[in-house]
Design a protein around this motif. Structure first.
Motif, PDB file in Angstrom:
ATOM      1  N   PHE A   1     -45.089  -3.484  20.328  1.00 20.60           N
ATOM      2  CA  PHE A   1     -44.296  -4.606  20.820  1.00 20.60           C
ATOM      3  C   PHE A   1     -42.830  -4.281  20.630  1.00 20.60           C
ATOM      4  O   PHE A   1     -42.412  -3.914  19.540  1.00 20.60           O
ATOM      5  CB  PHE A   1     -44.686  -5.884  20.067  1.00 20.60           C
ATOM      6  N   ASP A   2     -42.052  -4.421  21.691  1.00 16.66           N
ATOM      7  CA  ASP A   2     -40.608  -4.215  21.627  1.00 16.66           C
ATOM      8  C   ASP A   2     -39.966  -5.575  21.368  1.00 16.66           C
ATOM      9  O   ASP A   2     -39.773  -6.369  22.280  1.00 16.66           O
ATOM     10  CB  ASP A   2     -40.117  -3.612  22.946  1.00 16.66           C
ATOM     11  N   SER A   3     -39.671  -5.856  20.087  1.00 18.41           N
ATOM     12  CA  SER A   3     -39.167  -7.179  19.717  1.00 18.41           C
ATOM     13  C   SER A   3     -37.777  -7.459  20.282  1.00 18.41           C
ATOM     14  O   SER A   3     -37.407  -8.612  20.463  1.00 18.41           O
ATOM     15  CB  SER A   3     -39.169  -7.341  18.193  1.00 18.41           C
ATOM     16  N   VAL A   4     -37.011  -6.438  20.581  1.00 19.91           N
ATOM     17  CA  VAL A   4     -35.680  -6.637  21.150  1.00 19.91           C
ATOM     18  C   VAL A   4     -35.786  -7.212  22.565  1.00 19.91           C
ATOM     19  O   VAL A   4     -35.083  -8.142  22.939  1.00 19.91           O
ATOM     20  CB  VAL A   4     -34.873  -5.316  21.161  1.00 19.91           C
ATOM     21  N   ARG A   5     -36.695  -6.646  23.357  1.00 20.84           N
ATOM     22  CA  ARG A   5     -36.857  -7.088  24.744  1.00 20.84           C
ATOM     23  C   ARG A   5     -37.974  -8.115  24.913  1.00 20.84           C
ATOM     24  O   ARG A   5     -38.132  -8.665  25.997  1.00 20.84           O
ATOM     25  CB  ARG A   5     -37.131  -5.891  25.656  1.00 20.84           C
ATOM     26  N   GLY A   6     -38.760  -8.372  23.876  1.00 24.05           N
ATOM     27  CA  GLY A   6     -39.865  -9.323  23.969  1.00 24.05           C
ATOM     28  C   GLY A   6     -40.962  -8.878  24.910  1.00 24.05           C
ATOM     29  O   GLY A   6     -41.558  -9.679  25.618  1.00 24.05           O
ATOM     30  N   VAL A   7     -41.235  -7.569  24.921  1.00 22.13           N
ATOM     31  CA  VAL A   7     -42.198  -6.980  25.849  1.00 22.13           C
ATOM     32  C   VAL A   7     -43.238  -6.183  25.071  1.00 22.13           C
ATOM     33  O   VAL A   7     -42.915  -5.488  24.118  1.00 22.13           O
ATOM     34  CB  VAL A   7     -41.460  -6.035  26.846  1.00 22.13           C
ATOM     35  N   GLN A   8     -44.501  -6.286  25.511  1.00 18.50           N
ATOM     36  CA  GLN A   8     -45.565  -5.446  24.967  1.00 18.50           C
ATOM     37  C   GLN A   8     -45.506  -4.113  25.703  1.00 18.50           C
ATOM     38  O   GLN A   8     -45.480  -4.101  26.932  1.00 18.50           O
ATOM     39  CB  GLN A   8     -46.935  -6.082  25.192  1.00 18.50           C
ATOM     40  N   VAL A   9     -45.479  -3.011  24.972  1.00 23.40           N
ATOM     41  CA  VAL A   9     -45.387  -1.690  25.587  1.00 23.40           C
ATOM     42  C   VAL A   9     -46.684  -0.937  25.348  1.00 23.40           C
ATOM     43  O   VAL A   9     -47.127  -0.810  24.203  1.00 23.40           O
ATOM     44  CB  VAL A   9     -44.196  -0.891  25.015  1.00 23.40           C
ATOM     45  N   ILE A  10     -47.308  -0.472  26.435  1.00 22.32           N
ATOM     46  CA  ILE A  10     -48.489   0.383  26.329  1.00 22.32           C
ATOM     47  C   ILE A  10     -48.202   1.675  27.093  1.00 22.32           C
ATOM     48  O   ILE A  10     -47.501   1.665  28.106  1.00 22.32           O
ATOM     49  CB  ILE A  10     -49.778  -0.320  26.819  1.00 22.32           C
ATOM     50  N   ASN A  11     -48.709   2.780  26.576  1.00 17.83           N
ATOM     51  CA  ASN A  11     -48.444   4.096  27.154  1.00 17.83           C
ATOM     52  C   ASN A  11     -49.753   4.800  27.470  1.00 17.83           C
ATOM     53  O   ASN A  11     -50.683   4.768  26.671  1.00 17.83           O
ATOM     54  CB  ASN A  11     -47.632   4.948  26.176  1.00 17.83           C
ATOM     55  N   MET A  12     -49.792   5.460  28.634  1.00 14.10           N
ATOM     56  CA  MET A  12     -50.998   6.158  29.057  1.00 14.10           C
ATOM     57  C   MET A  12     -50.611   7.421  29.823  1.00 14.10           C
ATOM     58  O   MET A  12     -49.612   7.440  30.538  1.00 14.10           O
ATOM     59  CB  MET A  12     -51.823   5.254  29.973  1.00 14.10           C
ATOM     60  N   SER A  13     -51.413   8.471  29.653  1.00 12.64           N
ATOM     61  CA  SER A  13     -51.276   9.693  30.444  1.00 12.64           C
ATOM     62  C   SER A  13     -52.529   9.852  31.291  1.00 12.64           C
ATOM     63  O   SER A  13     -53.612   9.392  30.921  1.00 12.64           O
ATOM     64  CB  SER A  13     -51.148  10.920  29.532  1.00 12.64           C
ATOM     65  N   ILE A  14     -52.369  10.520  32.423  1.00 15.37           N
ATOM     66  CA  ILE A  14     -53.516  10.853  33.263  1.00 15.37           C
ATOM     67  C   ILE A  14     -53.566  12.370  33.362  1.00 15.37           C
ATOM     68  O   ILE A  14     -52.591  13.005  33.757  1.00 15.37           O
ATOM     69  CB  ILE A  14     -53.393  10.248  34.674  1.00 15.37           C
TER      70      ILE A  14
END
Length: 95
Positions: A1-14
């Motif tokens: 969670f990016d508390s500065v921007r209030g956004v949940q961040v998920i990362n994925m590679s293919i």
């Protein structure tokens, strides 16, 4: 969670037709930034599609693609390539 921007961040590679990782958990009502690295993807995996989350996105092969959405309903949502050959993966939306 990016508390500065209030956004949940998920990362994925293919890699080829495989998602790494294949599942995520996010909270309902909070914006999500889904960062996808498709630089090693193959064939139809260059598109990510989730009917339940109303996402269909052509991914960049040169840079990370950020897919943004705000989940509105609790549930488990599948995603795959447009042809269903890559994946499937899941995004679980919880309270």
């Amino acid at each position: 969670f990016d508390s500065v921007r209030g956004v949940q961040v998920i990362n994925m590679s293919i890699v080829g037709l495989k998602y790494e990782p294949t599942s995520f958990t996010v909270r309902v009502g909070i914006p999500v930034e889904w960062n996808i690295d498709a630089s090693k993807s193959g064939g139809c995996a260059v598109v990510v599609n989730s009917k339940g989350l109303e996402i269909q996105k052509l991914l960049s092969l040169d840079k990370i693609t950020a897919v943004t959405f705000t989940p509105t309903k609790v549930g488990k949502y599948r995603f795959s390539c447009g042809m269903g050959m890559a994946g499937p993966g899941t995004i679980e939306v919880v309270k």
